[in-house]
Design a protein around this motif. Structure first.
Motif, mmCIF file in Angstrom:
data_model
loop_
_atom_site.group_PDB
_atom_site.id
_atom_site.type_symbol
_atom_site.label_atom_id
_atom_site.label_comp_id
_atom_site.label_asym_id
_atom_site.label_seq_id
_atom_site.Cartn_x
_atom_site.Cartn_y
_atom_site.Cartn_z
ATOM 1 N N GLN A 410 1.168 -1.056 0.102
ATOM 2 C CA GLN A 410 -0.086 -0.014 -0.362
ATOM 3 C C GLN A 410 1.030 1.080 0.352
ATOM 4 O O GLN A 410 0.751 2.510 -0.656
ATOM 5 C CB GLN A 410 -0.845 0.033 0.720
ATOM 6 C CG GLN A 410 -1.587 -0.865 0.692
ATOM 7 C CD GLN A 410 -2.912 -1.115 2.197
ATOM 8 O OE1 GLN A 410 -2.053 -0.501 3.244
ATOM 9 N NE2 GLN A 410 -3.548 -2.236 2.652
ATOM 10 N N SER A 413 2.208 1.682 -3.134
ATOM 11 C CA SER A 413 1.379 2.208 -4.144
ATOM 12 C C SER A 413 0.866 3.626 -4.341
ATOM 13 O O SER A 413 1.093 4.516 -5.060
ATOM 14 C CB SER A 413 0.650 1.521 -3.888
ATOM 15 O OG SER A 413 -1.174 2.262 -4.751
ATOM 16 N N ARG A 414 1.010 3.890 -2.980
ATOM 17 C CA ARG A 414 0.563 5.893 -2.545
ATOM 18 C C ARG A 414 2.098 6.229 -3.445
ATOM 19 O O ARG A 414 1.731 7.126 -3.886
ATOM 20 C CB ARG A 414 0.486 6.181 -1.004
ATOM 21 C CG ARG A 414 0.584 7.498 -0.310
ATOM 22 C CD ARG A 414 1.234 7.777 0.918
ATOM 23 N NE ARG A 414 2.293 7.136 1.579
ATOM 24 C CZ ARG A 414 2.957 7.904 0.976
ATOM 25 N NH1 ARG A 414 2.638 9.323 0.714
ATOM 26 N NH2 ARG A 414 4.368 7.802 1.722
ATOM 27 N N ASP A 417 2.447 6.191 -6.856
ATOM 28 C CA ASP A 417 1.468 6.209 -7.619
ATOM 29 C C ASP A 417 1.098 5.147 -8.541
ATOM 30 O O ASP A 417 0.762 5.856 -9.935
ATOM 31 C CB ASP A 417 1.785 7.953 -8.551
ATOM 32 C CG ASP A 417 -0.136 8.262 -9.051
ATOM 33 O OD1 ASP A 417 -0.824 7.901 -8.139
ATOM 34 O OD2 ASP A 417 0.406 9.467 -9.937
ATOM 35 N N ILE A 418 0.767 3.898 -8.329
ATOM 36 C CA ILE A 418 0.188 3.247 -9.415
ATOM 37 C C ILE A 418 -0.980 2.074 -8.219
ATOM 38 O O ILE A 418 -0.238 2.708 -7.206
ATOM 39 C CB ILE A 418 1.442 1.909 -9.382
ATOM 40 C CG1 ILE A 418 1.555 1.267 -10.273
ATOM 41 C CG2 ILE A 418 2.082 1.934 -8.177
ATOM 42 C CD1 ILE A 418 2.722 0.012 -10.822
ATOM 43 N N SER A 419 -1.788 1.097 -8.921
ATOM 44 C CA SER A 419 -2.554 0.720 -8.863
ATOM 45 C C SER A 419 -1.934 -0.604 -8.034
ATOM 46 O O SER A 419 -1.337 -1.298 -7.458
ATOM 47 C CB SER A 419 -3.307 0.391 -9.497
ATOM 48 O OG SER A 419 -4.694 -0.659 -9.339
ATOM 49 N N GLU A 420 -2.611 -0.806 -7.232
ATOM 50 C CA GLU A 420 -2.174 -2.117 -5.845
ATOM 51 C C GLU A 420 -2.602 -2.740 -6.481
ATOM 52 O O GLU A 420 -1.594 -4.115 -6.189
ATOM 53 C CB GLU A 420 -3.473 -1.476 -4.162
ATOM 54 C CG GLU A 420 -2.520 -0.050 -3.549
ATOM 55 C CD GLU A 420 -3.822 -0.925 -2.363
ATOM 56 O OE1 GLU A 420 -3.987 -2.215 -2.002
ATOM 57 O OE2 GLU A 420 -4.062 0.057 -1.211
ATOM 58 N N ASN A 421 -3.593 -2.778 -7.162
ATOM 59 C CA ASN A 421 -3.627 -4.827 -7.867
ATOM 60 C C ASN A 421 -2.868 -4.977 -8.568
ATOM 61 O O ASN A 421 -2.199 -6.404 -8.619
ATOM 62 C CB ASN A 421 -5.160 -3.810 -8.664
ATOM 63 C CG ASN A 421 -6.567 -4.338 -7.916
ATOM 64 O OD1 ASN A 421 -6.303 -4.872 -6.992
ATOM 65 N ND2 ASN A 421 -7.329 -3.600 -8.429
ATOM 66 N N GLN A 445 -12.669 -4.314 -5.547
ATOM 67 C CA GLN A 445 -13.362 -2.886 -4.513
ATOM 68 C C GLN A 445 -14.271 -2.232 -3.895
ATOM 69 O O GLN A 445 -14.110 -1.640 -2.615
ATOM 70 C CB GLN A 445 -13.678 -2.280 -6.279
ATOM 71 C CG GLN A 445 -12.543 -2.044 -7.651
ATOM 72 C CD GLN A 445 -11.465 -1.072 -6.786
ATOM 73 O OE1 GLN A 445 -11.949 0.041 -6.619
ATOM 74 N NE2 GLN A 445 -10.316 -2.232 -7.530
#
Length: 653
Positions: A410, A413-414, A417-421, A445
């Motif tokens: 997580q 991701s922050r 700047d990329i999707s956690e998925n 989601q």
């Protein structure tokens, strides 16, 4: 192996209050002694020592045990090291058990290597402090580095004379054998020639966790010679570079206390940090970090802060060490120093407070550190950025704990700047490629909201408390004889009702408990308590006295710790001095028979409650009315019995 006779003598001789008194300032508190916890920072004493029971308990950390357990916790000795420490303290000769000739030879060889290393350590110190050459070259160098006389003495720094055979000749004259000088690497033997390995170098002894000298590091001071700047002892039976950390002997207590270890690269980094008050610092001594070294730290703390100098190239290469730390399940932070600075120089040019402040403010989580270090390389190149993200996820994949992995994903991701998925999918690919079980799936989601009332409340385990009380009574009063008033269930001849009639009998406490539990076919549910119960009953039944001070020395450390935890429970009251505030704590020995009866009755009533609960669950699944009626009648019978027990308990209380 140390003989049982020696171990028994050590336990008979060693006094827990004397040994702990060497490390903790103790004050009288009733029949016990109290002091500040040596394992945590505190202002109010929570550490208790019982000279009568020969045990100790630290209520702030939950640790406790006998005298050996204290040394293992505080000094981080293993069991044989703790026994040897006590034997030395009390002047007890250590007797070894019968060994094969091969084992004796190997043990003698290792001990001879230790003795040679200890002699060399004293020789190097003496040469530096008592010879003109040592004072002018060795001591001057250390003072130029900013080391005080106290620091030089603490780390046992020394000097090896710039002569071919100074140490070798002195050691042979003292009766030490050339064979062991060679095996420790102190002397190099080539054909007919022999000479000192560390000729003309300042010396840094390398200690084990227990303080024995394993080997040396030597730094040459004359840069004109074609020789390595630093030279270490070669691998030997007592020195394995991959399993040793420089400074661990001096840092172990502070690492455990601070719950963090600072990891640096060089000897002088460690020494300068210790001199600046950051004593929880060790070094891998210039070698690449190994799993064995990390596990050594893991014995003391789960937290490592890796300190890097301003050399970006060297830092980049050291990232592999961070992955290794993560793989061992450790928590990692990273702190870098300004360009041109290393831990040694920075500590020397800043005050102690400035150094501590810098470390606190600049220690970062490894994810944010790695991102800041590598993102500059990627810049606006999408391919490089993808490689960077994959590199970060690869580090996260090393973490054994699934919750930690998720938290770091997580965070990654922050920051990136990329999707956690996408990160979860990448992690799954890496785990699959490594043959690991894939335990991360892309996040959904729509997540179900867990309402506050859905969170289960923590319940008091009454069964655990009751079983713990039974063990406590057996240990303290098992062989005591008491008059017990039993209330027997009888039928009134006129009304036919069941009534309780008192009947007194004389018995030993352990007999009363054993017969009552056996009558109801009750076996303790907790595995540890069940083992202790059987051990205590067997001893008491044989007429053996259960002396706490000897019992904790004869059983396994985990069981001994459990006994200490039980026995020192009431000593916690003394810490608060409640009597001073007119709050009296009732001591159980004033009514042992009452305490026994009350405990047994409460246990019976609790077990009945559990049985009723089981029956009420069963009634939900029955298929016929007849089965339902049978269960209801059984529940009614147990409820009637529970009422009688409650009445009986009320009379006892």
């Amino acid at each position: 192996m140390i003989s049982k006779t020696t171990i028994d003598t050590v336990f008979e001789t060693a006094r827990v209050e004397e040994v702990i008194g060497d490390f903790v300032q103790l004050k009288k508190s009733g029949s016990n002694l109290k002091g500040l916890s040596p394992f945590t920072d505190e202002r109010t004493p929570s550490f208790m020592v019982s000279p009568v029971k020969q045990i100790w308990k630290d209520f702030s950390s939950g640790k406790g045990g006998n005298v050996v357990a204290f040394l293992m916790e505080h000094e981080h000795f293993n069991y044989p090291e703790a026994i040897r420490y006590l034997a030395k303290k009390y002047g007890i000769e250590i007797e070894e058990t019968e060994q094969t000739d091969e084992q004796k030879e190997q043990a003698n060889e290792r001990e001879s290597m230790y003795l040679v290393s200890e002699y060399a350590n004293k020789f190097f110190q003496q040469q530096m402090h008592e010879t003109d050459e040592g004072l002018a070259i060795g001591l001057s160098y250390f003072k130029e580095r900013g080391f005080t006389a106290e620091t030089i003495k603490k780390f046992q720094l020394g000097y090896s004379p710039d002569e071919w055979e100074a140490l070798t000749r002195a050691a042979l004259e003292e009766g030490y054998q050339l064979e062991y000088l060679e095996k420790t690497g102190l002397t190099i033997v080539k054909e007919e020639r022999k000479f000192d390995r560390f000729k003309g170098r300042v010396m840094f002894p390398i200690h084990s966790m227990s303080g024995r000298v394993l080997g040396f590091g030597g730094r040459i001071l004359n840069n004109t010679k074609k020789a390595a700047k630093y030279l270490n002892s070669p691998e030997s039976d007592i020195y394995h570079k991959s399993k040793v950390l420089y400074g661990i002997y001096y840092a172990k207590q502070e690492i455990a206390k601070e719950d963090n270890c600072y990891l640096v690269e060089g000897y002088t980094d460690v020494i300068q940090f210790h001199q600046s008050g950051i004593e929880n610092t060790v070094s891998s001594s210039g070698t690449a970090l190994t799993p064995e070294q990390i596990r050594l730290i893991n014995r003391l703390t789960k937290n490592i802060t890796v300190l890097f100098d301003g050399d970006a190239a060297g830092t980049r290469a050291s990232l592999r060490g961070i992955d290794l730390i993560l793989e061992q399940g450790m928590n990692v932070k990273v702190c870098t120093f300004p360009d041109g600075e290393d831990p040694d120089s920075f500590a020397k040019s800043n005050s102690d407070e400035e150094l501590k402040e810098y470390l606190e403010e600049n220690s970062r989580d490894f994810i944010s550190y790695k991102a800041s270090l590598l993102v500059e390389e990627a810049k606006n190149d999408p391919v490089k950025k993808a490689d960077l993200i994959r590199d970060m996820v690869n580090s996260i994949s090393k973490i054994p704990d699934s919750i930690q992995r998720e938290v770091y994903l997580q965070e990654c991701s922050r920051i990136m700047d990329i999707s956690e998925n996408v990160l979860y999918a990448t992690l799954a690919q890496l785990q699959k490629a490594d043959g690991k079980k894939v335990d991360h799936q892309p996040r959904q989601q729509n997540m179900e909201v867990v309402r506050e009332e859905q969170v289960p409340k923590v319940k008091v385990d009454r069964l655990y408390i009751l079983e713990k009380t039974i063990i406590k009574i057996l240990m303290l009063y098992g062989s005591m004889e008491e008059d017990f008033e039993d209330l027997l269930l009888k039928q009134n001849e006129e009304t036919g009702d069941l009534v309780l009639e008192p009947e007194t009998h004389h018995a030993k406490v352990f007999e009363k408990i054993f017969l009552d539990l056996q009558e109801d076919e009750i076996a303790l549910s907790n595995d540890e308590f069940r083992e202790l119960y059987q051990l205590l009953i067997d001893r008491l039944n044989k007429g053996e006295e259960v002396a706490v001070e000897t019992l904790v020395n004869e059983i396994e450390p985990d069981k001994a710790a459990k006994i200490t935890d039980i026995l020192m429970e009431e000593e916690q009251y003394e810490l608060h001095n409640w009597q001073k505030h007119d709050i009296l704590v009732k001591l159980k020995e004033h009514s042992v028979s009452q305490w026994v009866n009350q405990t047994i009755l409460n246990l019976r009533r609790h077990l009945i409650d559990l049985k009723i609960g089981q029956l009420l669950e069963e009634i939900k699944t029955v298929e016929t009315e007849e089965e339902s009626t049978d269960i209801k009648n059984e529940v009614m019978g147990f409820n009637n019995l529970k009422m009688l027990l409650s009445e009986r308990l009320g009379r006892v209380t």
